[in-house]
Design a protein around this motif. Structure first.
Motif, PDB file in Angstrom:
ATOM      1  N   THR A 487       0.863  -1.179   0.000  1.00  0.00           N
ATOM      2  CA  THR A 487       0.000   0.000   0.000  1.00  0.00           C
ATOM      3  C   THR A 487       0.903   1.233   0.000  1.00  0.00           C
ATOM      4  O   THR A 487       1.957   1.244   0.638  1.00  0.00           O
ATOM      5  CB  THR A 487      -0.910   0.055   1.239  1.00  0.00           C
ATOM      6  OG1 THR A 487      -0.101   0.041   2.422  1.00  0.00           O
ATOM      7  CG2 THR A 487      -1.861  -1.123   1.264  1.00  0.00           C
ATOM      8  N   LYS A 489       0.537   5.419   0.588  1.00  0.00           N
ATOM      9  CA  LYS A 489      -0.279   6.565   0.971  1.00  0.00           C
ATOM     10  C   LYS A 489       0.442   7.853   0.599  1.00  0.00           C
ATOM     11  O   LYS A 489       1.664   7.935   0.672  1.00  0.00           O
ATOM     12  CB  LYS A 489      -0.551   6.557   2.474  1.00  0.00           C
ATOM     13  CG  LYS A 489      -1.487   5.460   2.943  1.00  0.00           C
ATOM     14  CD  LYS A 489      -1.743   5.591   4.448  1.00  0.00           C
ATOM     15  CE  LYS A 489      -2.725   4.533   4.935  1.00  0.00           C
ATOM     16  NZ  LYS A 489      -2.988   4.665   6.400  1.00  0.00           N
ATOM     17  N   ASN A 491       0.251  11.807   1.684  1.00  0.00           N
ATOM     18  CA  ASN A 491      -0.287  12.780   2.642  1.00  0.00           C
ATOM     19  C   ASN A 491      -1.452  12.205   3.456  1.00  0.00           C
ATOM     20  O   ASN A 491      -2.491  12.839   3.644  1.00  0.00           O
ATOM     21  CB  ASN A 491      -0.697  14.070   1.922  1.00  0.00           C
ATOM     22  CG  ASN A 491       0.496  14.781   1.312  1.00  0.00           C
ATOM     23  OD1 ASN A 491       1.606  14.715   1.840  1.00  0.00           O
ATOM     24  ND2 ASN A 491       0.278  15.457   0.190  1.00  0.00           N
ATOM     25  N   GLY A 492      -1.261  10.970   3.888  1.00  0.00           N
ATOM     26  CA  GLY A 492      -2.216  10.321   4.777  1.00  0.00           C
ATOM     27  C   GLY A 492      -3.371   9.633   4.099  1.00  0.00           C
ATOM     28  O   GLY A 492      -4.158   8.930   4.754  1.00  0.00           O
ATOM     29  N   LYS A 493      -3.515   9.802   2.785  1.00  0.00           N
ATOM     30  CA  LYS A 493      -4.623   9.198   2.056  1.00  0.00           C
ATOM     31  C   LYS A 493      -4.123   8.078   1.148  1.00  0.00           C
ATOM     32  O   LYS A 493      -3.039   8.177   0.568  1.00  0.00           O
ATOM     33  CB  LYS A 493      -5.350  10.251   1.225  1.00  0.00           C
ATOM     34  CG  LYS A 493      -6.011  11.345   2.061  1.00  0.00           C
ATOM     35  CD  LYS A 493      -6.721  12.352   1.160  1.00  0.00           C
ATOM     36  CE  LYS A 493      -7.391  13.453   1.991  1.00  0.00           C
ATOM     37  NZ  LYS A 493      -8.061  14.461   1.139  1.00  0.00           N
ATOM     38  N   SER A 494      -4.925   7.049   1.019  1.00  0.00           N
ATOM     39  CA  SER A 494      -4.557   5.929   0.167  1.00  0.00           C
ATOM     40  C   SER A 494      -4.334   6.406  -1.263  1.00  0.00           C
ATOM     41  O   SER A 494      -5.175   7.106  -1.835  1.00  0.00           O
ATOM     42  CB  SER A 494      -5.655   4.861   0.197  1.00  0.00           C
ATOM     43  OG  SER A 494      -5.308   3.793  -0.652  1.00  0.00           O
ATOM     44  N   TYR A 495      -3.207   6.030  -1.824  1.00  0.00           N
ATOM     45  CA  TYR A 495      -2.876   6.450  -3.192  1.00  0.00           C
ATOM     46  C   TYR A 495      -2.978   5.272  -4.162  1.00  0.00           C
ATOM     47  O   TYR A 495      -3.617   5.355  -5.192  1.00  0.00           O
ATOM     48  CB  TYR A 495      -1.472   7.052  -3.227  1.00  0.00           C
ATOM     49  CG  TYR A 495      -1.076   7.568  -4.591  1.00  0.00           C
ATOM     50  CD1 TYR A 495      -1.465   8.835  -5.002  1.00  0.00           C
ATOM     51  CD2 TYR A 495      -0.325   6.785  -5.465  1.00  0.00           C
ATOM     52  CE1 TYR A 495      -1.118   9.308  -6.265  1.00  0.00           C
ATOM     53  CE2 TYR A 495       0.033   7.249  -6.722  1.00  0.00           C
ATOM     54  CZ  TYR A 495      -0.369   8.504  -7.118  1.00  0.00           C
ATOM     55  OH  TYR A 495      -0.031   8.985  -8.366  1.00  0.00           O
ATOM     56  N   SER A 497      -2.583   0.635  -4.198  1.00  0.00           N
ATOM     57  CA  SER A 497      -2.232  -0.624  -3.549  1.00  0.00           C
ATOM     58  C   SER A 497      -2.272  -1.725  -4.593  1.00  0.00           C
ATOM     59  O   SER A 497      -2.818  -1.541  -5.690  1.00  0.00           O
ATOM     60  CB  SER A 497      -3.195  -0.942  -2.398  1.00  0.00           C
ATOM     61  OG  SER A 497      -4.518  -1.076  -2.887  1.00  0.00           O
ATOM     62  N   ASP A 515       5.301  17.132   1.565  1.00  0.00           N
ATOM     63  CA  ASP A 515       4.553  15.963   1.096  1.00  0.00           C
ATOM     64  C   ASP A 515       5.124  14.700   1.742  1.00  0.00           C
ATOM     65  O   ASP A 515       6.346  14.556   1.881  1.00  0.00           O
ATOM     66  CB  ASP A 515       4.644  15.831  -0.428  1.00  0.00           C
ATOM     67  CG  ASP A 515       3.697  16.774  -1.163  1.00  0.00           C
ATOM     68  OD1 ASP A 515       2.811  17.344  -0.509  1.00  0.00           O
ATOM     69  OD2 ASP A 515       3.863  16.939  -2.386  1.00  0.00           O
TER      70      ASP A 515
END
Length: 668
Positions: A487, A489, A491-495, A497, A515
């Motif tokens: 996986t 991410k 900036n804290g969000k799933s990018y 996987s 970033d």
């Protein structure tokens, strides 16, 4: 108006030629990191600092030729502590050392190492002759071809760090003068070590990447064509190390270091020409090495000569370091993560296991299954009549009877760091994850990022952008072969996987300071079935059963290359009489039979008592596996007899001394 129709053949020739030029140019926009582009942190910083404080700053503890002025004087091989040798040996050996400490000194900021390099560099440049040729002492042009290859690696890296155009000009003049002499091509008519001046192709390729001077490509191909033409002749042993021999599938044999050195040439020639024949030769040769000589911890089995896949085989230290140097060229030429996987396996397991944790002693020969390590336990060269001087090659000592490895160990981690990123005009591919900060220049501006990680012990990497151009940058993140899922991410969000592996996952965007990318890999223990034996991998690490030992420190060895501060060591298995160390794993072992233990230990993670991860597995004692004559390691029996049940803990190989890494298979 009459318009002449274009000649179709000429048009096709132009298209093909332009295509070749485009590929050629594109490949040579790829480079690795120079040593001033990486600031180490975490365990990498600790490793390099220990290198500085150990043999890095005290090379004289390794004996001749490291107790001389090195390239500041005319070294004589007759001053060795042992008989034999050759006039070029001291220059090759100290060339390895100087190349390694240049890189290490730059990464750590060690003034001691930097000063040693400067003294030798200045002496080399002052020794230039009227033609512009640089020399290795007074051994003569016909003898210095190979040591000059070794030392010019250092000169080029110094230029990459400093940008000193006078240094670049000196290297350029040297090569233009050398290759204006027809006799320089005569080296292709020689055999053994005398063929190694052909390896100037490495530096010619590197210089082309810096200067874009087509003369370097033309000369590299001219030299290789001359070598290939001679190698093609009936009965020529060099055919095996030529592109045609590799493409034909000739099984690797002979001197291992020489094979690895010549294996890099198709990678470099592919990088500077884009010709597919070089690429296909490269992959075929690597597959053959895997099939015929690769040991459980990634090393290529040899004790000078290539030795095949056996549970009792060893690997020369120089072979491990040179193989990773060559594999780094393959990585740069192809951008294939397959080669990064290989580099990690070799470094984190075989290579790191041959160095004491204080970087004050090393093994000449390293073994996955090291059952005993004494002044008389190395049997590999008994048939060559080298006597007592070679019997201690499995021991950890500050210096050994042949001195090449004492210099080359200093290149081990620094050159790996250099290859940790693949840098293009507007792209960076992170090929090898390491704690530290990378700051490099791209076409449209500076790009800097920091990696926070305890990789390879855990599989989480946090990347923070420190500086970036105001335009898009392609950042590639390697997904290793051993990954079952990943996986990423942003900036804290799933990018993104996925479950694919052996790829680079690219993120193309205009990055901003602050970033954050987070990469996490999921995996489970992997079973490496090695016919009669079995090994266990977890991530890039290979795990071993540590054999409890009795340790004897000594200031005596056959070359008097040890002292109170830098002792030699002998290790004897504690349960030597009843073979209490002899262990088998089940022939039917599965990943879910292995428990992964996170220890939460702190401190230097390569030390036995500080390892962050261990594996637990059921095993059995082997009752018919003993040492040879109580003094030498032995292969496990073809038909093993097992005794009592055991539950054992396995440690990362490089944290152990005596160990079993390739286990015999038990019928349970």
């Amino acid at each position: 108006m009459y318009i002449k129709k274009p000649n179709l053949v000429m048009l096709l020739f132009v298209i093909i030629t332009l295509t070749d030029v485009a590929v050629w140019s594109q490949n040579n926009k790829i480079r690795d990191l120079s040593s001033n582009e990486f600031i180490p942190e975490g365990w990498v910083k600790e490793f390099l600092n220990r290198q500085v404080e150990g043999l890095g700053s005290h090379p004289e503890e390794s004996g001749f030729p490291f107790n001389t002025g090195m390239w500041t004087e005319n070294m004589k091989y007759t001053d060795r502590e042992f008989e034999g040798g050759s006039d070029w040996w001291p220059y090759e050996q100290t060339g390895y050392y100087l190349d390694g400490i240049l890189r290490c000194g730059q990464m750590t900021g060690s003034e001691t190492l930097k000063n040693k390099v400067e003294q030798n560099l200045n002496s080399i440049l002052k020794g230039v002759d009227n033609e512009g040729i640089l020399h290795a002492g007074d051994i003569g042009l016909s003898r210095e071809g190979w040591p000059m290859v070794v030392i010019i690696r250092m000169l080029i890296e110094k230029y990459e760090i400093s940008g000193n155009t006078k240094l670049l000009s000196a290297i350029d003049k040297h090569y233009k003068a050398i290759f204006s002499r027809p006799e320089i091509f005569d080296s292709v008519n020689k055999g053994g070590f005398e063929i190694r001046p052909v390896l100037n192709i490495e530096l010619l390729g590197h210089m082309y990447g810096i200067t874009r001077d087509d003369w370097y490509v033309e000369t590299a191909e001219k030299l290789y064509d001359a070598f290939q033409k001679k190698a093609n002749q009936k009965g020529n042993k060099n055919y095996m190390i030529s592109v045609k021999g590799m493409n034909e599938g000739v099984v690797p044999s002979g001197h291992a270091v020489t094979y690895h050195e010549f294996l890099k040439l198709p990678a470099i020639l592919y990088k500077i020409t884009g010709k597919e024949k070089y690429k296909t030769a490269l992959y075929k040769a690597y597959k053959l090495l895997e099939e015929t000589h690769e040991l459980a911890d990634g090393g290529t089995a040899n004790h000078e000569g290539l030795a095949g896949k056996g549970s009792n085989e060893s690997v020369e230290a120089c072979s491990l370091i040179d193989s990773n140097w060559t594999t780094g060229w393959a990585l740069l030429a192809t951008e294939d993560p397959y080669f990064a996987d290989k580099m990690e396996k070799v470094l984190y397991n075989a290579s790191f296991s041959l160095i004491t944790k204080d970087f004050k002693a090393y093994q000449y020969y390293q073994m996955p299954n090291l059952l005993i390590s004494t002044n008389s336990s190395s049997f590999y060269n008994d048939h060559q009549g080298w006597g007592a001087q070679a019997k201690g090659r499995l021991c950890y000592r500050p210096g050994h009877d042949t001195e090449c490895c004492a210099g080359n160990i200093h290149r081990m981690l620094p050159t790996f760091i250099n290859r940790s990123c693949i840098v293009g005009e507007n792209k960076v591919k992170v090929a090898l994850y390491l704690p530290g900060t990378i700051s490099t220049k791209l076409k449209k501006g500076a790009f800097s990022f920091s990696q926070e990680t305890n990789y390879p012990f855990n599989h989480y990497i946090k990347i923070t952008i420190n500086e970036a151009p105001s335009s898009k940058v392609e950042l590639g993140l390697r997904i290793p072969k051993w990954s079952d899922a990943y996986t990423i991410k942003l900036n804290g969000k799933s990018y993104v996987s996925g479950k694919d592996n052996t790829i680079f996952k690219s993120i193309s965007r205009t990055f901003k300071k602050g970033d954050v990318l987070e990469i996490r890999f999921k995996t489970e223990p992997k079973i490496d079935d090695r016919n009669q034996g079995v090994a266990i991998n977890y991530g890039p690490l290979v795990f071993s059963y540590p054999i409890e030992s009795r340790v004897r420190k000594s200031t005596f060895d056959s070359g008097s290359k040890s002292s109170l501060e830098f002792p030699a060591y002998e290790h004897f298995p504690k349960d030597i009489k009843d073979s209490g160390w002899a262990i088998a794993l089940s022939k039917d072992i599965l990943a879910n039979n292995i428990e992964v233990i996170q220890t939460n230990a702190s401190g230097y993670p390569w030390e036995y008592n500080n390892v962050p991860i261990k594996l637990k597995v059921k095993a059995k004692h082997v009752t018919n596996w003993t040492l040879n004559n109580w003094t030498e390691s032995a292969p496990y029996p073809e038909n093993i007899i097992t005794g009592k049940d055991l539950t054992i803990e396995l440690y990362p190989e490089a944290s152990t001394i005596l160990r079993i890494t390739e286990f015999p298979k038990g019928n349970f």
